[in-house]
Write a protein that holds these residues in place. Structure first.
Motif, PDB file in Angstrom:
ATOM      1  N   GLY A 240      -1.532  21.177  -6.782  1.00 23.66           N
ATOM      2  CA  GLY A 240      -2.638  22.682  -6.358  1.00 23.66           C
ATOM      3  C   GLY A 240      -3.495  22.212  -5.259  1.00 23.66           C
ATOM      4  N   GLU A 241      -2.575  21.809  -4.278  1.00 22.74           N
ATOM      5  CA  GLU A 241      -3.885  21.602  -3.109  1.00 22.74           C
ATOM      6  C   GLU A 241      -2.698  21.695  -1.882  1.00 22.74           C
ATOM      7  OE1 GLU A 241      -5.186  17.987  -2.786  1.00 22.74           O
ATOM      8  OE2 GLU A 241      -6.500  17.509  -5.294  1.00 22.74           O
ATOM      9  N   THR A 242      -1.354  23.012  -1.928  1.00 26.97           N
ATOM     10  CA  THR A 242      -1.120  23.143  -1.284  1.00 26.97           C
ATOM     11  C   THR A 242      -1.785  23.717   0.248  1.00 26.97           C
ATOM     12  OG1 THR A 242      -0.496  25.022  -1.847  1.00 26.97           O
ATOM     13  CG2 THR A 242       1.062  23.144  -1.891  1.00 26.97           C
ATOM     14  N   VAL A 243      -1.410  23.115   1.575  1.00 23.04           N
ATOM     15  CA  VAL A 243      -2.345  23.925   2.430  1.00 23.04           C
ATOM     16  C   VAL A 243      -1.885  25.068   2.850  1.00 23.04           C
ATOM     17  CG1 VAL A 243      -3.798  21.668   2.844  1.00 23.04           C
ATOM     18  CG2 VAL A 243      -1.560  22.217   4.369  1.00 23.04           C
ATOM     19  N   ALA A 244      -0.515  25.567   2.695  1.00 21.23           N
ATOM     20  CA  ALA A 244       0.410  26.313   3.566  1.00 21.23           C
ATOM     21  C   ALA A 244      -0.565  27.789   3.479  1.00 21.23           C
ATOM     22  CB  ALA A 244       1.187  26.642   3.362  1.00 21.23           C
ATOM     23  N   VAL A 245      -0.517  29.142   4.645  1.00 24.93           N
ATOM     24  CA  VAL A 245      -0.374  30.296   4.064  1.00 24.93           C
ATOM     25  C   VAL A 245      -0.267  30.730   3.296  1.00 24.93           C
ATOM     26  CG1 VAL A 245      -0.759  32.143   5.064  1.00 24.93           C
ATOM     27  CG2 VAL A 245      -2.147  30.798   6.299  1.00 24.93           C
ATOM     28  N   PRO A 246      -0.346  31.491   1.994  1.00 21.79           N
ATOM     29  CA  PRO A 246       1.454  32.189   1.211  1.00 21.79           C
ATOM     30  C   PRO A 246       1.625  33.009   1.918  1.00 21.79           C
ATOM     31  CG  PRO A 246      -0.804  31.736  -0.240  1.00 21.79           C
ATOM     32  CD  PRO A 246      -1.141  31.623   1.680  1.00 21.79           C
ATOM     33  N   SER A 247       3.190  33.500   1.536  1.00 25.68           N
ATOM     34  CA  SER A 247       4.007  34.364   1.947  1.00 25.68           C
ATOM     35  C   SER A 247       3.593  35.880   1.425  1.00 25.68           C
ATOM     36  CB  SER A 247       5.605  34.174   0.880  1.00 25.68           C
ATOM     37  OG  SER A 247       6.147  35.574   1.635  1.00 25.68           O
ATOM     38  N   ASP A 278       2.485  10.590  -3.102  1.00 25.12           N
ATOM     39  CA  ASP A 278       2.856  11.195  -3.037  1.00 25.12           C
ATOM     40  C   ASP A 278       2.947  12.894  -2.458  1.00 25.12           C
ATOM     41  OD1 ASP A 278       5.187   9.397  -3.560  1.00 25.12           O
ATOM     42  OD2 ASP A 278       6.571  10.227  -4.450  1.00 25.12           O
ATOM     43  N   LEU A 279       2.248  13.533  -3.237  1.00 23.57           N
ATOM     44  CA  LEU A 279       1.678  14.897  -3.174  1.00 23.57           C
ATOM     45  C   LEU A 279       0.909  15.260  -1.724  1.00 23.57           C
ATOM     46  CD1 LEU A 279       1.366  16.487  -6.774  1.00 23.57           C
ATOM     47  CD2 LEU A 279       3.147  17.007  -5.296  1.00 23.57           C
ATOM     48  N   ALA A 280       0.397  14.482  -2.023  1.00 29.33           N
ATOM     49  CA  ALA A 280      -0.709  14.805  -0.567  1.00 29.33           C
ATOM     50  C   ALA A 280      -0.034  13.949   1.023  1.00 29.33           C
ATOM     51  CB  ALA A 280      -1.407  13.577  -0.240  1.00 29.33           C
ATOM     52  N   LYS A 281       0.959  13.719   0.408  1.00 29.65           N
ATOM     53  CA  LYS A 281       1.925  13.294   1.595  1.00 29.65           C
ATOM     54  C   LYS A 281       2.729  14.665   2.499  1.00 29.65           C
ATOM     55  CE  LYS A 281       2.966   9.099   0.463  1.00 29.65           C
ATOM     56  NZ  LYS A 281       3.751   7.668   0.587  1.00 29.65           N
ATOM     57  N   ALA A 282       3.142  15.210   1.521  1.00 27.78           N
ATOM     58  CA  ALA A 282       4.542  16.142   0.980  1.00 27.78           C
ATOM     59  C   ALA A 282       3.748  17.669   1.495  1.00 27.78           C
ATOM     60  CB  ALA A 282       4.464  15.994  -0.256  1.00 27.78           C
ATOM     61  N   ASN A 283       2.316  17.384   1.318  1.00 24.18           N
ATOM     62  CA  ASN A 283       1.151  18.541   1.601  1.00 24.18           C
ATOM     63  C   ASN A 283       0.683  18.750   3.129  1.00 24.18           C
ATOM     64  OD1 ASN A 283       0.144  20.756   0.003  1.00 24.18           O
ATOM     65  ND2 ASN A 283      -0.280  18.992  -1.093  1.00 24.18           N
TER      66      ASN A 283
END
Length: 369
Positions: A240-247, A278-283
């Motif tokens: 729930g912590e993605t840092v990308a701009v959504p499409s 793992d999720l933090a690194k992936a983000n």
């Protein structure tokens, strides 16, 4: 490059000490380049000095001793310099013609037994306690705040350096040894730091930014065996912590994948901590890149910078590595970065005025005037 016109750029300045003696004046006329590389985690900081040696002094009377100490401070003329660390000489290389000497030194001292293979077991302890025990054994000062994650059993069959590097990676901590300090910091905490600079995309050189989605899973699944119930329990942590701009069309910020860890954890606490890491690194791996700019001593790993006027690629970036280089023509820095938050900040909302913040990794550095 940074938004500074040529007549506003101050002259680069450095102070170099050898075995506690200031040798800046002695080497300045021979200096071809001075390069300092600083890494967030996984690699030792390093210093390389390339010197002209037409007179043959450096390969004979002035030949540096292996293991001898170099200390470097760097910055601009007329401003406080930043002390970037202490280094031990590891390698000397002669090249000719023309005759030059390259001196390479490491921040992780070669005088300590960090690279000696150890065979040890740690039982019913915490991540914090393991780091403290190794720091004490090596005579190092531990810097950083470590969560008291309970560990059932750990077996070490490698060097302290490799063991702690791998352990830090499992729980998303930055780890390195610099001088007599062992730095062990949660990368999530470093990411919350106040930005030390705002940089405009058009003022940078050699820009490379990569935005991808497949590296960010929708969830991570981990397992651990409950000794009381004698059964395998699986946990799924949703991202729930993605840092990308959504499409703009699909609103997508992650792939549909669920990453499953193969190694089983000894407890629910450890399993969840590893999934969170793992999720933090992936983000952070979602948007990564590199660029060059005019040299600034505060642009070092662990610090946060704001990239503006970069459209959908703007935002806050964490510096994961920096490479500072001083030559006879000036001072530049190459940075490797990862985005930690997306932002719509524009040119009018941020300042490009140099900000000589003096902390990185939570350490206050010595200032040399």
């Amino acid at each position: 490059m940074d938004a500074l016109i040529p007549d506003q750029v101050p002259e680069a300045r450095f102070v170099l000490s050898y075995q506690q003696r200031n040798i800046t004046r002695d080497i300045s006329k021979y200096l071809l380049s001075l390069s300092y590389s600083d890494f967030l985690t996984g690699e030792a900081d390093s210093l390389e000095i390339e010197l002209e040696d037409a007179e043959g002094k450096w390969k004979d009377a002035w030949y540096p001793g292996h293991g001898d100490t170099l200390k470097l401070s760097i910055g601009w003329e007329g401003r406080p310099l930043r002390a970037v660390g202490s280094f031990e000489i590891d390698e000397v290389e002669l090249n000719c013609p023309p005759s030059t000497i390259s001196i390479r030194a490491l921040g992780a001292g070669i005088q300590t037994a960090l690279r000696t293979t150890e065979h040890k077991a740690y039982e019913n302890t915490t991540l914090d306690a393991v780091a403290k025990q190794i720091a004490t054994r090596q005579g190092l000062e531990l810097i950083g705040r470590i969560e008291p994650i309970m560990l059932d059993r750990l077996t070490q069959q490698e060097s302290d350096l490799a063991f702690l590097r791998n352990l830090a990676g499992e729980y998303d901590y930055a780890f390195k040894v610099t001088g007599r300090r062992m730095v062990f910091h949660a990368i999530s905490e470093l990411s919350k730091g106040v930005p030390v600079a705002s940089l405009v995309l058009s003022d940078l050189g050699n820009v490379r930014l990569r935005d991808q989605i497949t590296v960010v899973p929708k969830a991570v699944q981990v397992k651990h065996k409950d000794p009381a119930k004698k059964q395998l329990i699986a946990y799924t942590m949703v991202n729930g912590e993605t840092v990308a701009v959504p499409s703009s069309s699909s609103k997508t910020t992650t792939s549909a994948d669920t990453k499953k860890q193969r190694k089983r954890s000894a407890s629910a606490e450890v399993a969840k901590a590893k999934a969170k890491a793992d999720l933090a690194k992936a983000n952070r791996e979602r948007t990564t890149g590199s660029w060059s700019s005019i040299g600034r001593p505060d642009l070092v790993s662990g610090n946060v910078i704001v990239l503006i006027a970069a459209g959908k690629l703007g935002g806050n970036y964490l510096i994961t590595a920096s490479h500072h280089r001083v030559t006879r023509t000036g001072y530049t820095v190459d940075k490797e970065v990862c985005r930690i938050s997306a932002s719509s900040i524009n040119l009018t909302q941020a300042s490009t005025k140099p900000d000589l913040a003096l902390s990185t990794y939570g350490i206050t550095h010595e200032v040399v005037v």
